[in-house]
Design a protein around this motif. Structure first.
Motif, short mmCIF file in Angstrom:
data_model
loop_
_atom_site.label_atom_id
_atom_site.label_comp_id
_atom_site.label_asym_id
_atom_site.label_seq_id
_atom_site.Cartn_x
_atom_site.Cartn_y
_atom_site.Cartn_z
N TRP A 1 6.62 -1.56 2.71
CA TRP A 1 5.39 -2.00 2.03
C TRP A 1 4.91 -0.98 1.01
CZ3 TRP A 1 4.79 -6.79 1.82
CH2 TRP A 1 5.03 -7.63 2.91
N GLN A 2 5.55 0.19 0.97
CA GLN A 2 5.25 1.16 -0.08
C GLN A 2 6.02 0.85 -1.36
OE1 GLN A 2 5.96 5.13 1.43
NE2 GLN A 2 5.05 4.64 3.43
N ASP A 3 6.87 -0.15 -1.30
CA ASP A 3 7.69 -0.57 -2.44
C ASP A 3 6.87 -1.50 -3.33
OD1 ASP A 3 9.49 -1.59 -4.25
OD2 ASP A 3 10.70 -2.67 -2.76
N ASP A 19 0.86 -1.19 0.00
CA ASP A 19 0.00 0.00 0.00
C ASP A 19 0.89 1.24 0.00
OD1 ASP A 19 -1.83 2.07 0.48
OD2 ASP A 19 -3.03 0.83 1.85
N ALA A 20 0.60 2.17 -0.89
CA ALA A 20 1.37 3.42 -0.96
C ALA A 20 1.28 4.21 0.33
CB ALA A 20 0.89 4.26 -2.13
N HIS A 21 0.24 3.94 1.13
CA HIS A 21 0.03 4.68 2.37
C HIS A 21 0.39 3.85 3.60
CE1 HIS A 21 -1.96 7.68 -0.09
NE2 HIS A 21 -2.78 6.75 -0.56
N SER A 22 1.08 2.75 3.42
CA SER A 22 1.46 1.91 4.55
C SER A 22 2.32 2.69 5.54
CB SER A 22 2.25 0.69 4.05
OG SER A 22 2.78 -0.04 5.15
N SER A 23 2.16 2.36 6.82
CA SER A 23 2.97 3.01 7.86
C SER A 23 4.41 2.53 7.82
CB SER A 23 2.37 2.71 9.24
OG SER A 23 2.36 1.31 9.49
N ARG A 69 7.64 1.83 5.40
CA ARG A 69 8.12 2.23 4.08
C ARG A 69 8.33 1.03 3.15
NH1 ARG A 69 13.16 6.43 3.07
NH2 ARG A 69 12.90 6.61 0.80
N ASN A 95 -3.45 -2.64 -5.35
CA ASN A 95 -2.61 -1.55 -4.87
C ASN A 95 -1.21 -1.65 -5.45
OD1 ASN A 95 -4.63 -0.46 -3.29
ND2 ASN A 95 -4.00 -1.53 -1.43
N LEU A 96 -0.68 -0.54 -5.90
CA LEU A 96 0.67 -0.46 -6.48
C LEU A 96 0.87 -1.48 -7.59
CD1 LEU A 96 2.78 0.11 -3.23
CD2 LEU A 96 1.96 1.81 -4.88
#
Length: 520
Positions: free
Chosen positions: A370-372, A362-366, A368, A404-405
């Motif tokens: 998981w924003q990859d 998720d781009a909004h994950s707490s 970093r 997502n992503l």
């Protein structure tokens, strides 16, 4: 199937011989076995698209719901939703479904002595309307798409925390002495012999009554520990100690007895049905046991859930294990690579698939990592560099529906070509007859129709090679289809080229026959 955030976890401390003439072949199967004396697989480090790989997805029906999207949908709406979802999963490259069919002593299937689940029609005991058998439908849908169907059961719950309706003759009402109250949930007391017998009967009823490919338990054995809560089963321990010196070993032995009995009964009833477990990723931490993984924290399955999954793997009580490694490579306490490497060494006689936390991308994950958008793809690549990892299972289906992503595209890029689930030759190593009656007929424009006789095979694999090229039967890019039908329309031929078709037969365990060939 618990879902923890990274912050919660920290606090919770929770995988040729080239054909040069028609007489010589080598069928390398990556999953030729952790069990028995079957040969070890060779390294898959150079195999970008393996022909044998489990590509599964969990389909949750309770809590983190994938299907049905809401309670009370009509039967037609339920079927349409499931078909659309599996169409999407098929395009991603998924070849196995793990569907939650029993969550709280209830059923998403008709042939059960337990009541209909309230997560189906909105009220426990209420059948689908108009009537149909959801599990029978889902099995047929999976098989028609070339996917395995594993019935996923929650082992321990009598009532879910969010249950809204309980029928008067529900087991928690008629057999209240079978249950323990813990953190707002009613849980089976596994120390009672009659409870273990009941659970085994529920599972074996599914094995007998439905055309499933596998029985699957997740990580819910004894409950995850909650501060201030106590599991009041000491009196049962004193009554039925079974030679155990302490209550912790006694609880582990209770689960051992269920797992061992189910292994034996499934093998006797339908030897082609696979039996697998998806435990919390950490068996034990190295700080508590030299044999454990070099990880820290969490609620290890051995210590906290009283599930000795490593033992079951080593003794061959389960056919496959899917540790839930829902953590990125960069996790400080439980790095993906560290835990995957531990399981690669410790999966014993069970095939190892890795459970991926696809829902966390998720781009909004707490966190970093998981924003990859490449995190899950890198995990798949990492698995394939190990000769001991036989595939992946993703939690859950919604991750591919929400996309997502662009996770669907990232996974499909790696699942570009079809793959057979790993064979389990220790379960059935009988030779298969070759297919018969292979015929090629000219179709419309550049197409050809490929037909063959129906045999007692469960399915067939059709390959196509350019005439004159080496016939590498392990090259997944040469597979046109894996199908239960007996015909195929080849619409991808290139004008002016000549081809050789190869056809093999599959049994229920995806063992593959020798091929038959035909030029066109």
């Amino acid at each position: 199937m618990p879902i923890f955030t990274e912050i919660q976890f920290t606090c919770f401390m929770p995988k040729i011989l080239f054909f040069t003439c028609a007489f010589f072949f080598l069928f390398h199967v990556k999953a030729q076995g952790p069990k028995g004396d079957s040969p070890r697989p060779v390294s898959s480090k150079t195999i970008q698209y393996p022909k044998r790989e489990l590509r599964g997805v969990w389909i949750a029906t309770v809590a983190n719901i994938d299907w049905p999207s809401r309670k009370g949908l009509s039967s037609d709406a339920q079927r349409v939703e499931f078909t659309k979802m599996t169409d999407r999963l098929q395009k991603v490259g998924i070849n196995a479904l793990f569907v939650q069919v029993r969550a709280a002593s209830d059923a998403f299937y008709a042939r059960s002595k337990e009541p209909w689940s309230e997560w189906l029609m909105g009220k426990q005991g209420l059948p689908p309307s108009p009537f149909y058998d959801p599990m029978e439908f889902m099995i047929d849908e999976a098989h028609d798409k070339g996917m395995e169907f594993h019935a996923w059961l929650n082992l321990n719950r009598g009532e879910h925390r969010t249950s809204k309706s309980i029928v008067p003759d529900h087991l928690t009402k008629t057999k209240p002495q079978w249950f323990l109250d813990y953190d707002g949930i009613k849980l089976f007391n596994f120390g009672l012999p009659e409870v273990r017998t009941y659970i085994i009967d529920v599972v074996m009823n599914i094995v007998r009554e439905y055309d499933i490919d596998g029985i699957h338990f997740d990580d819910y054995f004894y409950p995850y520990k909650v501060a201030g809560q106590k599991l009041n089963d000491y009196a049962t321990y004193k009554k039925y100690p079974n030679g155990m010196r302490n209550i912790e070993d006694w609880r582990r032995n209770n689960i051992d007895m269920i797992i061992k009995s189910l292994h034996d009964e499934i093998e006797a009833e339908k030897p082609w049905v696979k039996f697998g477990v998806s435990p919390f990723g950490v068996w034990r931490n190295k700080q508590d046991d030299p044999a454990g993984s070099n990880t820290r924290g969490g609620q290890p399955s051995y210590d906290d859930l009283y599930a000795d999954t490593r033992k079951w793997c080593r003794l061959g009580w389960i056919d496959y294990v899917v540790p839930q490694i829902y953590f990125p490579f960069e996790h400080k306490l439980v790095p993906y690579g560290t835990l995957t490497d531990w399981w690669a060494k410790e999966h014993g006689r069970a095939q190892l698939y890795i459970g991926h936390g696809a829902y966390r991308v998720d781009a909004h994950s707490s966190m970093r990592a998981w924003q990859d958008p490449g995190q899950i793809g890198r995990q798949i690549d990492y698995n394939r560099r190990s000769e001991d990892v036989y595939g992946s299972v993703f939690f859950s289906a919604n991750a591919f529906l929400k996309n997502n992503l662009d996770i669907s595209e990232s996974v499909h890029k790696r699942f570009k070509y079809p793959a057979l689930p790993p064979a389990m030759p220790w379960k059935n190593a009988q030779p298969l007859d070759k297919p018969t009656g292979l015929v090629i007929r000219k179709g419309a424009q550049q197409t050809v129709n490929v037909d063959w006789d129906r045999t007692n095979a469960d399915a067939y694999v059709l390959y196509r090679f350019e005439k004159g090229e080496p016939m590498n039967m392990n090259d997944a890019s040469k597979i046109l289809t894996i199908t239960r039908t007996i015909d195929y329309v080849d619409s991808t031929r290139v004008k002016g080229k000549s081809y050789v078709y190869a056809l093999t037969a599959l049994d229920r365990l995806k063992n593959e026959s020798e091929p038959v060939f035909l030029d066109r």
